[in-house]
Design a protein around this motif. Structure first.
Motif, PDB file in Angstrom:
ATOM      1  N   ALA A  14       0.833  -1.212   0.000  1.00  0.00           N
ATOM      2  CA  ALA A  14       0.000   0.000   0.000  1.00  0.00           C
ATOM      3  C   ALA A  14       0.861   1.252   0.000  1.00  0.00           C
ATOM      4  CB  ALA A  14      -0.925   0.004   1.216  1.00  0.00           C
ATOM      5  N   TYR A  15       2.073   1.146   0.532  1.00  0.00           N
ATOM      6  CA  TYR A  15       2.966   2.292   0.639  1.00  0.00           C
ATOM      7  C   TYR A  15       3.988   2.325  -0.495  1.00  0.00           C
ATOM      8  CZ  TYR A  15       0.821   1.907   5.217  1.00  0.00           C
ATOM      9  OH  TYR A  15      -0.102   1.788   6.235  1.00  0.00           O
ATOM     10  N   GLU A  16       3.794   1.436  -1.490  1.00  0.00           N
ATOM     11  CA  GLU A  16       4.654   1.403  -2.678  1.00  0.00           C
ATOM     12  C   GLU A  16       3.785   1.693  -3.894  1.00  0.00           C
ATOM     13  OE1 GLU A  16       6.282  -2.499  -2.763  1.00  0.00           O
ATOM     14  OE2 GLU A  16       7.141  -2.360  -0.741  1.00  0.00           O
ATOM     15  N   GLY A  39       3.721  18.194  -3.710  1.00  0.00           N
ATOM     16  CA  GLY A  39       3.141  17.933  -2.391  1.00  0.00           C
ATOM     17  C   GLY A  39       2.855  16.469  -2.162  1.00  0.00           C
ATOM     18  N   VAL A  40       2.322  15.796  -3.175  1.00  0.00           N
ATOM     19  CA  VAL A  40       1.953  14.387  -3.005  1.00  0.00           C
ATOM     20  C   VAL A  40       3.199  13.499  -2.949  1.00  0.00           C
ATOM     21  CG1 VAL A  40       1.714  13.539  -5.398  1.00  0.00           C
ATOM     22  CG2 VAL A  40       0.095  12.794  -3.658  1.00  0.00           C
ATOM     23  N   MET A  41       4.246  13.883  -3.687  1.00  0.00           N
ATOM     24  CA  MET A  41       5.476  13.088  -3.651  1.00  0.00           C
ATOM     25  C   MET A  41       6.206  13.289  -2.324  1.00  0.00           C
ATOM     26  SD  MET A  41       5.190  11.502  -6.420  1.00  0.00           S
ATOM     27  CE  MET A  41       6.733  10.618  -6.503  1.00  0.00           C
ATOM     28  N   GLU A  42       6.211  14.525  -1.821  1.00  0.00           N
ATOM     29  CA  GLU A  42       6.853  14.803  -0.538  1.00  0.00           C
ATOM     30  C   GLU A  42       6.046  14.208   0.609  1.00  0.00           C
ATOM     31  OE1 GLU A  42       9.486  15.808   2.176  1.00  0.00           O
ATOM     32  OE2 GLU A  42       9.826  16.299   0.074  1.00  0.00           O
ATOM     33  N   GLY A  43       4.737  14.443   0.593  1.00  0.00           N
ATOM     34  CA  GLY A  43       3.887  13.975   1.682  1.00  0.00           C
ATOM     35  C   GLY A  43       3.662  12.479   1.686  1.00  0.00           C
ATOM     36  N   GLY A  44       3.579  11.867   0.489  1.00  0.00           N
ATOM     37  CA  GLY A  44       3.281  10.435   0.414  1.00  0.00           C
ATOM     38  C   GLY A  44       4.496   9.547   0.266  1.00  0.00           C
ATOM     39  N   LYS A  46      -0.372   8.165   3.745  1.00  0.00           N
ATOM     40  CA  LYS A  46       0.877   7.662   3.143  1.00  0.00           C
ATOM     41  C   LYS A  46       0.622   6.510   2.168  1.00  0.00           C
ATOM     42  CE  LYS A  46       3.077  10.474   5.893  1.00  0.00           C
ATOM     43  NZ  LYS A  46       3.515  11.781   5.381  1.00  0.00           N
ATOM     44  N   VAL A  47      -0.643   6.256   1.834  1.00  0.00           N
ATOM     45  CA  VAL A  47      -0.982   5.195   0.880  1.00  0.00           C
ATOM     46  C   VAL A  47      -0.855   5.766  -0.529  1.00  0.00           C
ATOM     47  CG1 VAL A  47      -2.805   3.678   0.018  1.00  0.00           C
ATOM     48  CG2 VAL A  47      -2.500   3.986   2.473  1.00  0.00           C
ATOM     49  N   VAL A  48       0.128   5.292  -1.276  1.00  0.00           N
ATOM     50  CA  VAL A  48       0.399   5.804  -2.621  1.00  0.00           C
ATOM     51  C   VAL A  48       0.215   4.730  -3.686  1.00  0.00           C
ATOM     52  CG1 VAL A  48       2.012   7.581  -1.811  1.00  0.00           C
ATOM     53  CG2 VAL A  48       2.874   5.294  -2.357  1.00  0.00           C
ATOM     54  N   ASN A  49      -0.315   3.576  -3.306  1.00  0.00           N
ATOM     55  CA  ASN A  49      -0.414   2.448  -4.236  1.00  0.00           C
ATOM     56  C   ASN A  49      -1.300   2.779  -5.439  1.00  0.00           C
ATOM     57  OD1 ASN A  49      -1.954  -0.283  -5.043  1.00  0.00           O
ATOM     58  ND2 ASN A  49       0.137  -0.722  -4.408  1.00  0.00           N
ATOM     59  N   ARG A  50      -0.763   2.472  -6.610  1.00  0.00           N
ATOM     60  CA  ARG A  50      -1.472   2.788  -7.857  1.00  0.00           C
ATOM     61  C   ARG A  50      -2.763   1.992  -8.002  1.00  0.00           C
ATOM     62  NH1 ARG A  50       1.995   2.490 -13.282  1.00  0.00           N
ATOM     63  NH2 ARG A  50       2.393   0.377 -12.543  1.00  0.00           N
TER      64      ARG A  50
END
Length: 465
Positions: free
Chosen positions: A11-13, A294-299, A345-349
């Motif tokens: 989920a965090y990848e 923002g999303v790359m820094e925050g996530g 922090k969930v960035v999963n595509r």
């Protein structure tokens, strides 16, 4: 034995393999966070053009249906990319509210009607193509966007959204019972549920705290509807329905299936619309750079690459041109969801793609869309205040990535003080030319970004002692 509630590390990848049992709820909360915001600009602009009822009632329904489908499709392109189009970044795309001021002005200038809405669509096609071309040249322009500049833009985005979240918290500032005890208690209830699940549980329950908080809000609103009166009386003696009441009739009346219409409004190419809209697309590109940063820094805890920023801006532009072919306003990165990524922090595509598919289904199955659309604003507000504040934190993280020298402090201070302050209090621009009011008076984001970029160019670099 592995607990079913335990959230997969995938989920965090971004490209991790996440089971659908976890991807669907994680994606669904993204849709709930942006659903109302995705449709509101269309309701405002069709209203300004006089297409909100009467003989145009069916047209407006088709446009709202298309808005959900297009948001889902453009999000999938942003997530997976088609060649250079799409940054492969954890961004949800949707109908932009940044263009409302310009489109309202175009409607007033051209007199409204279907031809005016067609001119807005024609301008969106041209403007979107212009932003797409701009995205291809973003790499040589990247030097104008160091972390102190992008961080200031992200911080401005977060600050501008906090007031939106608080408005929803009170029931929506157009509600007759705005700030009522019922609305505030419902919003606080949702916020408390989210906090309990976010920090009192682990795994999927914690990461999907927004989703479960909103579901709890629906249940609480239904219980309130069973025991409290649905209507109130204004000071003028006019009866109104309270903002927290769930309108189940809207769900019952919605169709089960509907096919989207291509070119529901014929595009018209008129310079009166094209010129101001192109300027707004330049502004949108800057805001998208801020959202992606923002999303790359925050996530993901890192800065966005040139390729990610370029692909994201190209998708922003060409996605907006594509949207106009279906009568939908420009589709850009949704700042609300940047806050959700920064918080969870969930960035999963796969998770975000599940949300995009749900958006498409909402367009194809209007009854499903109606179920989401009846969500009380105070329920959304309970979740929004926390999400939007997370964007502010992401902006601060970006700004502090570099040493806070006197030069950087000056850039941030002046951009926020003069730039954001001017945009947030647009009355100060009342006597300036209309073009200035349209570009800088909509929100504090644009003037803050412009001031930050200008100071970064003009102020001499500090040499290390």
């Amino acid at each position: 034995m592995k607990k079913t509630n335990e959230l997969s590390g995938a989920a965090y990848e971004y490209e991790g393999k996440l089971p659908l049992s976890q991807a669907i709820p994680l994606g669904l909360q993204h849709v709930l966070a942006m659903f109302v915001g995705n449709l509101t600009p269309l309701l405002i602009i069709t209203g300004a053009c006089g297409l909100a009822g009467g003989e145009f009632a069916d047209l407006q329904i088709h446009l709202l249906q298309n808005a959900m489908i297009i948001a889902g499709i453009v999000t999938l392109i942003q997530l997976f990319s088609i060649g250079p189009v799409g940054g492969k970044v954890p961004i949800i795309m949707g109908t932009s509210s940044g263009f409302i001021g310009v489109f309202n002005s175009v409607a007033a200038t051209m007199g409204g009607g279907v031809l005016t809405y067609g001119a807005i669509m024609g301008a969106s096609i041209i403007g979107g193509l212009f932003e797409g071309v701009l995205g291809f040249f973003l790499k040589p322009l990247r030097r104008f966007f160091p972390s102190v500049v992008t961080g200031t833009v992200v911080l401005s985005i977060g600050l501008s959204l906090i007031s939106v979240g608080i408005n929803s918290f009170g029931g929506g500032n157009n509600a007759k019972d705005f700030g009522s005890v019922e609305n505030l208690l419902l919003a606080v209830f949702v916020l408390v549920i989210i906090l309990i699940l976010k920090h009192g549980t682990k795994g999927i329950t914690s990461s999907s705290a927004i989703l479960f908080g909103i579901i709890a809000g629906y249940i609480a609103a239904a219980i309130m509807g069973a025991v409290l009166p649905h209507t109130g009386i204004t000071a003028d003696g006019v009866e109104y329905t309270k903002a927290w009441v769930l309108n189940w009739d809207k769900v019952a009346q919605a169709q089960w299936f509907a096919i989207p219409k291509f070119l529901p409004v014929k595009p018209v190419f008129d310079l009166r619309a094209i010129l101001p809209v192109i300027i707004m697309f330049i502004v949108t590109a800057v805001e998208t750079v801020g959202d992606i940063s923002g999303v790359m820094e925050g996530g993901m805890g890192r800065e966005a690459t040139d390729k990610e920023l370029s692909g994201g801006v190209i998708c922003d532009g060409l996605g907006s041109s594509f949207a106009a072919l279906f009568g939908v306003l420009p589709n850009t990165s949704f700042s609300q969801n940047v806050g959700l990524v920064a918080m969870t922090k969930v960035v999963n595509r796969t998770a975000l793609a599940a949300g995009a598919v749900f958006l498409i289904l909402c367009g194809l199955i209007p009854k499903l869309g109606a179920l989401v659309s009846i969500m009380p604003q105070s329920v959304l507000g309970g979740a929004a205040v926390m999400m939007f504040s997370s964007i502010v934190v992401s902006g601060i993280q970006l700004i502090t990535k570099e040493k806070l020298t006197g030069r950087n402090l000056t850039i941030v201070s002046v951009a926020l003080g003069v730039g954001y302050g001017m945009g947030a209090n647009s009355a100060i621009l009342a006597n300036t030319p209309q073009a200035i009011q349209l570009i800088f008076g909509g929100s504090g984001i644009v003037p803050a970004a412009m001031v930050a970029i200008l100071l970064n160019i003009l102020l001499p670099k500090e040499t290390e002692e």
